[in-house]
Design a protein around this motif. Structure first.
Motif, PDB file in Angstrom:
ATOM      1  N   ILE A 140      79.158  13.202  20.423  1.00  0.00           N
ATOM      2  CA  ILE A 140      80.361  12.658  19.774  1.00  0.00           C
ATOM      3  C   ILE A 140      79.980  11.698  18.655  1.00  0.00           C
ATOM      4  N   ILE A 141      78.985  10.845  18.909  1.00  0.00           N
ATOM      5  CA  ILE A 141      78.517   9.912  17.874  1.00  0.00           C
ATOM      6  C   ILE A 141      77.956  10.672  16.678  1.00  0.00           C
ATOM      7  N   GLY A 142      77.143  11.699  16.975  1.00  0.00           N
ATOM      8  CA  GLY A 142      76.559  12.509  15.911  1.00  0.00           C
ATOM      9  C   GLY A 142      77.625  13.196  15.084  1.00  0.00           C
ATOM     10  N   LEU A 143      78.660  13.732  15.757  1.00  0.00           N
ATOM     11  CA  LEU A 143      79.758  14.397  15.044  1.00  0.00           C
ATOM     12  C   LEU A 143      80.511  13.400  14.172  1.00  0.00           C
ATOM     13  N   ILE A 161      81.900  11.300   8.799  1.00  0.00           N
ATOM     14  CA  ILE A 161      81.938  10.155   7.874  1.00  0.00           C
ATOM     15  C   ILE A 161      81.020  10.414   6.687  1.00  0.00           C
ATOM     16  N   GLY A 162      79.854  10.966   6.983  1.00  0.00           N
ATOM     17  CA  GLY A 162      78.889  11.256   5.919  1.00  0.00           C
ATOM     18  C   GLY A 162      79.413  12.272   4.937  1.00  0.00           C
ATOM     19  N   ILE A 163      80.049  13.339   5.448  1.00  0.00           N
ATOM     20  CA  ILE A 163      80.541  14.383   4.551  1.00  0.00           C
ATOM     21  C   ILE A 163      81.684  13.871   3.685  1.00  0.00           C
ATOM     22  N   ILE A 169      71.351  11.790  10.102  1.00  0.00           N
ATOM     23  CA  ILE A 169      71.287  11.203  11.453  1.00  0.00           C
ATOM     24  C   ILE A 169      72.270  11.929  12.372  1.00  0.00           C
ATOM     25  N   GLY A 170      73.491  12.167  11.870  1.00  0.00           N
ATOM     26  CA  GLY A 170      74.491  12.887  12.663  1.00  0.00           C
ATOM     27  C   GLY A 170      74.027  14.286  13.019  1.00  0.00           C
ATOM     28  N   GLY A 171      73.436  14.996  12.063  1.00  0.00           N
ATOM     29  CA  GLY A 171      72.940  16.341  12.308  1.00  0.00           C
ATOM     30  C   GLY A 171      71.849  16.362  13.361  1.00  0.00           C
ATOM     31  N   LYS A 172      70.935  15.403  13.287  1.00  0.00           N
ATOM     32  CA  LYS A 172      69.852  15.314  14.265  1.00  0.00           C
ATOM     33  C   LYS A 172      70.410  15.040  15.665  1.00  0.00           C
ATOM     34  N   VAL A 174      72.115  18.248  17.116  1.00  0.00           N
ATOM     35  CA  VAL A 174      71.159  19.260  17.576  1.00  0.00           C
ATOM     36  C   VAL A 174      70.509  18.840  18.893  1.00  0.00           C
ATOM     37  N   ASP A 175      69.989  17.617  18.956  1.00  0.00           N
ATOM     38  CA  ASP A 175      69.310  17.144  20.175  1.00  0.00           C
ATOM     39  C   ASP A 175      70.265  17.105  21.366  1.00  0.00           C
ATOM     40  N   SER A 176      71.475  16.559  21.153  1.00  0.00           N
ATOM     41  CA  SER A 176      72.432  16.453  22.255  1.00  0.00           C
ATOM     42  C   SER A 176      72.988  17.824  22.630  1.00  0.00           C
ATOM     43  N   GLY A 177      73.138  18.725  21.629  1.00  0.00           N
ATOM     44  CA  GLY A 177      73.608  20.079  21.913  1.00  0.00           C
ATOM     45  C   GLY A 177      72.649  20.826  22.822  1.00  0.00           C
TER      46      GLY A 177
END
Length: 314
Positions: free
Chosen positions: A8-11, A16-18, A179-182, A185-188
């Motif tokens: 959720i944090i990554g998303l 926000i980044g996009i 950071i969000g993308g990383k 992927v890791d949490s997924g």
């Protein structure tokens, strides 16, 4: 459960980044005197595809092919079935007669190319390089299209009073994206292992819908404004087509370069090409007219059925 929180944090960081990336990139059109429509079409299309590209990059490093291709193909399915379906339920959408049809043809050709590539042998490094090269060519083509006849929009663009602040926010947005993308992927991968869910299903559902949220935001923003114009309606279709094009060209291209070849979800592959063909037929039939609102249900219901079948196969 910490993996879910990290997802959720990554998303959140990704979204926000996009948002920052798109808004600050559009300001650069005033700063560097680039025709606004040209940079706008490219930035909106590429910008809403950046989450998929970033996820593809980190998935390539982690070597998780199911999550990777599940995300790209799932995002393209979600853009048509979920995003366009909801958009049409909100409002009937006008279909252009020129650029829309050209972009539709490009999206159809590269989708068919990806479909047959996955059916016969999978993606190679050569395919990846070809996709990325074609992505660069499409960007140049889009900008050249933008320069033809839309320069009058330049007067509507706000001036960038503090270019240094704009550049800093742009860099911060990129950092948030990565950071969000990383984290996604890791949490997924962690969620897939925790609940014994195949990574391809996580990629095609949670990650795909999450990375498609920018397209949904663009569509809802365009369609819920007062006195919506035909150009704003065409932006919805253009954004979905452009996003699907760049998802494939850069998302799959990056994965090919990293050596990710294939994934074992024939259902998603056939649903992907089915939705693409349905969209192409719809845009051809309603050329120069509005797509009726009930077509939103025609797209959304099969998408929901696809998700049910996907989870039922676990």
């Amino acid at each position: 459960m910490s993996a879910i929180y990290l997802f959720i944090i990554g998303l959140g960081l990704l979204l926000i980044g996009i948002r920052g990336f798109v808004s600050k990139s559009l300001k650069f059109s005033s700063l560097f005197k680039i025709p606004p429509f040209g940079i706008g079409v490219s930035i909106v299309a590429i910008g809403t595809s950046l989450p998929e590209m970033v996820v593809s990059f980190f998935v390539g490093i982690e070597k998780a092919p199911g999550l990777a291709l599940g995300n790209i193909i799932g995002s393209n399915i979600a853009n048509i079935g979920f995003i366009l379906g909801i958009s049409l339920l909100l409002k009937s959408i006008y279909i252009g007669t020129a650029k829309t049809q050209k972009n539709m043809l490009v999206a159809l050709i590269i989708s068919l190319f990806l479909f047959f590539t996955l059916l016969f042998g999978g993606i190679t490094i050569l395919h990846g390089l070809f996709f990325v090269f074609m992505g660069i060519c499409v960007i140049i083509w889009q900008i050249r299209q933008g320069k033809k006849g839309f320069l009058e929009e330049e007067v509507q663009m706000e001036n960038t009073k503090n270019p240094i602040f704009t550049v800093l926010l742009f860099i911060a947005s990129l950092i948030g994206l990565f950071i969000g993308g990383k984290l996604i992927v890791d949490s997924g991968i962690a969620i897939a292992n925790l609940f014994k869910i195949p990574p391809v299903i996580i990629g095609a559902t949670a990650v795909a819908i999450g990375t498609s949220l920018p397209e949904l935001a663009v569509s809802i923003t365009a369609l819920t404004r007062k006195n919506v114009t035909k150009n704003e309606e065409k932006l919805v279709i253009g954004n979905i087509l452009g996003s699907n094009i760049f998802n494939i060209l850069f998302g799959v291209g990056i994965m090919g370069i990293f050596g990710i070849k294939n994934f074992n979800s024939p259902l998603s592959v056939y649903v992907f090409i089915g939705f693409t063909l349905a969209l192409s037929l719809m845009l051809f039939l309603f050329k120069g007219r509005k797509i009726p609102r009930y077509y939103g249900g025609i797209l959304l219901i099969p998408y929901i059925v696809y998700l049910i079948i996907l989870f039922g196969s676990i």
